[in-house]
Design a protein around this motif. Structure first.
Motif, PDB file in Angstrom:
ATOM      1  N   UNK A  90       0.838  -1.199   0.000  1.00 13.05           N
ATOM      2  CA  UNK A  90       0.000   0.000   0.000  1.00 13.05           C
ATOM      3  C   UNK A  90       0.870   1.245   0.000  1.00 13.05           C
ATOM      4  N   UNK A  91       0.228   2.400  -0.157  1.00 17.01           N
ATOM      5  CA  UNK A  91       0.926   3.672  -0.089  1.00 17.01           C
ATOM      6  C   UNK A  91       1.275   4.282  -1.428  1.00 17.01           C
ATOM      7  N   UNK A  92       0.739   3.735  -2.519  1.00 17.55           N
ATOM      8  CA  UNK A  92       0.997   4.286  -3.845  1.00 17.55           C
ATOM      9  C   UNK A  92       0.059   5.460  -4.111  1.00 17.55           C
ATOM     10  N   UNK A  93       0.408   6.280  -5.090  1.00  8.78           N
ATOM     11  CA  UNK A  93      -0.484   7.363  -5.500  1.00  8.78           C
ATOM     12  C   UNK A  93      -1.583   6.800  -6.403  1.00  8.78           C
ATOM     13  N   UNK A  94      -1.184   6.061  -7.402  1.00  5.19           N
ATOM     14  CA  UNK A  94      -2.147   5.380  -8.290  1.00  5.19           C
ATOM     15  C   UNK A  94      -1.415   4.220  -8.959  1.00  5.19           C
ATOM     16  N   UNK A  95      -1.638   3.014  -8.460  1.00  4.65           N
ATOM     17  CA  UNK A  95      -0.932   1.835  -8.975  1.00  4.65           C
ATOM     18  C   UNK A  95      -1.578   1.368 -10.279  1.00  4.65           C
ATOM     19  N   UNK A  96      -0.757   0.892 -11.194  1.00  2.00           N
ATOM     20  CA  UNK A  96      -1.234   0.581 -12.551  1.00  2.00           C
ATOM     21  C   UNK A  96      -0.337  -0.465 -13.220  1.00  2.00           C
ATOM     22  N   UNK A 102       1.516   8.669 -11.280  1.00  2.00           N
ATOM     23  CA  UNK A 102       1.830  10.050 -10.884  1.00  2.00           C
ATOM     24  C   UNK A 102       3.166  10.175 -10.169  1.00  2.00           C
ATOM     25  N   UNK A 103       3.579   9.132  -9.428  1.00  3.66           N
ATOM     26  CA  UNK A 103       4.838   9.187  -8.684  1.00  3.66           C
ATOM     27  C   UNK A 103       6.062   8.975  -9.559  1.00  3.66           C
ATOM     28  N   UNK A 127       4.786   9.383 -15.217  1.00  2.00           N
ATOM     29  CA  UNK A 127       5.450   8.085 -15.142  1.00  2.00           C
ATOM     30  C   UNK A 127       4.999   7.066 -16.159  1.00  2.00           C
ATOM     31  N   UNK A 128       5.492   5.839 -15.975  1.00  2.00           N
ATOM     32  CA  UNK A 128       5.062   4.714 -16.801  1.00  2.00           C
ATOM     33  C   UNK A 128       3.639   4.325 -16.436  1.00  2.00           C
TER      34      UNK A 128
END
Length: 342
Positions: free
Chosen positions: A57-63, A80-81, A114-115
């Motif tokens: 956990x703790x991501x901005x927006x995982x993809x 975004x990170x 980011x990617x």
């Protein structure tokens, strides 16, 4: 990437890693959400008591998750990170590539630098949708060396390549919405007049599959590769499109495969986004409410509900594990069916 991204962090017993990301201890991984059975047909897909495990956990927006069989690990993006992560059972989530996308001087041009979507090519290298550099690049998984594959259509820069699917012949289908750009369609750096779906052939030729979709997003191929699915993450028209493909890989017929508007109106978080398929052709499509489990005919038989907006999903491990990137977390659930693994 969905335009309705929201961030809802929650506490868990975890060890904190660099960057604020945390990984739950193996013996005490919390569960999240629930599996909603909408049809007896779902019994063949998942056990009634299956748990959705929260892995990090703790991501901005995982993809953009993709399983790397040679090494036994998952790679995924925090768009975004501007960070790409690697997750394994033994090590948890660790930084794999930073920056994962834009690496130039500071700029206000990008809302998500980011990617995003990831896939493996026939050589085992990683293909990456790069929002910030507005390109698709190839990265060697061992050396991390990047090589640009394609970044323009007819001399104009892409918007922000979002997701991709690789065929067994090496062709690459990818989507190019404006989600990486500040201002989206109104961005002053947007060069193309449309948000396209493309086909990149092994010989380097680049063709437009569809230039009429408002916000094309996730993309996936059926097991026989005769059908292409494309998610449209438009709040005014949240649908999944299906394209029957001819021998040349281009559409001979297109139709709305699934209309997610009723789910959106019912309050389900998220919009149609990433997707993957099992070997029998069921589509696991992220959308309002979670991961929607759809039959090859488009019937909704269940929802893997994580209680938050869901971005993408991919099969991995022995083929029976579905990994899910959902807002700020990475999760997984064991299924009875076997998925298409890269």
């Amino acid at each position: 990437m969905s335009p309705t991204r929201r961030s809802t962090l929650f506490g868990a017993s975890a060890a904190v890693l660099a960057g604020g990301v945390s990984v739950s201890a193996h013996a005490a991984r919390p569960t999240v959400g629930r599996i909603r059975h909408l049809s007896p047909s779902l019994d063949a897909v998942v056990e009634g008591e299956a748990r959705i495990e929260m892995l990090a956990e703790g991501f901005v927006w995982s993809e953009g998750p993709v399983w790397v069989q040679d090494g036994g690990y998952l790679v995924f993006s925090d768009v975004p990170a501007n960070v790409m992560y690697r997750w394994s059972e033994s090590e948890g989530a660790t930084v794999f590539l930073k920056p994962s996308g834009y690496d130039g001087p500071p700029t206000e041009a990008f809302r998500e630098p980011g990617s995003n979507g990831l896939a493996l090519d026939a050589s085992g290298a990683l293909l990456v949708c790069d929002h910030g550099n507005r390109a698709i690049y190839r990265v060697d998984l061992k050396t991390h060396q990047k090589t640009t594959v394609v970044d323009r259509y007819k001399g104009k820069k892409f918007n922000s390549p979002n997701d991709l699917a690789v065929s067994r012949t090496g062709s690459v289908y990818f989507t190019d919405p404006p989600y990486g750009l500040t201002g989206l369609n109104d961005s002053p750096v947007k060069e193309l007049a449309f948000n396209g779906v493309y086909l990149l052939r092994p010989d380097g030729s680049l063709l437009v599959v569809d230039d009429k979709l408002t916000f094309p997003n996730g993309v996936a191929l059926s097991p026989d590769e005769r059908r292409l699915y494309v998610a449209v993450s438009d709040p005014d028209g949240p649908v999944i499109m299906a394209y029957d493909l001819g021998d040349d890989g281009l559409p001979v017929h297109r139709q709305v495969f699934f209309d997610a508007m009723p789910l959106l109106r019912a309050g389900g978080p998220g919009l149609p986004d990433g997707m993957c398929l099992d070997t029998e052709g069921r589509l696991f499509a992220t959308g309002p409410g979670g991961v929607l489990v759809l039959t090859p005919k488009g019937d909704l038989i269940g929802v893997i509900d994580l209680g938050r907006s869901v971005a993408n999903c991919a099969f991995g491990e022995d083929g029976h594990t579905l990994f899910v990137t959902a807002d700020d977390i990475l999760a997984r659930v064991r299924l009875k069916v076997s998925g298409l693994v890269a």
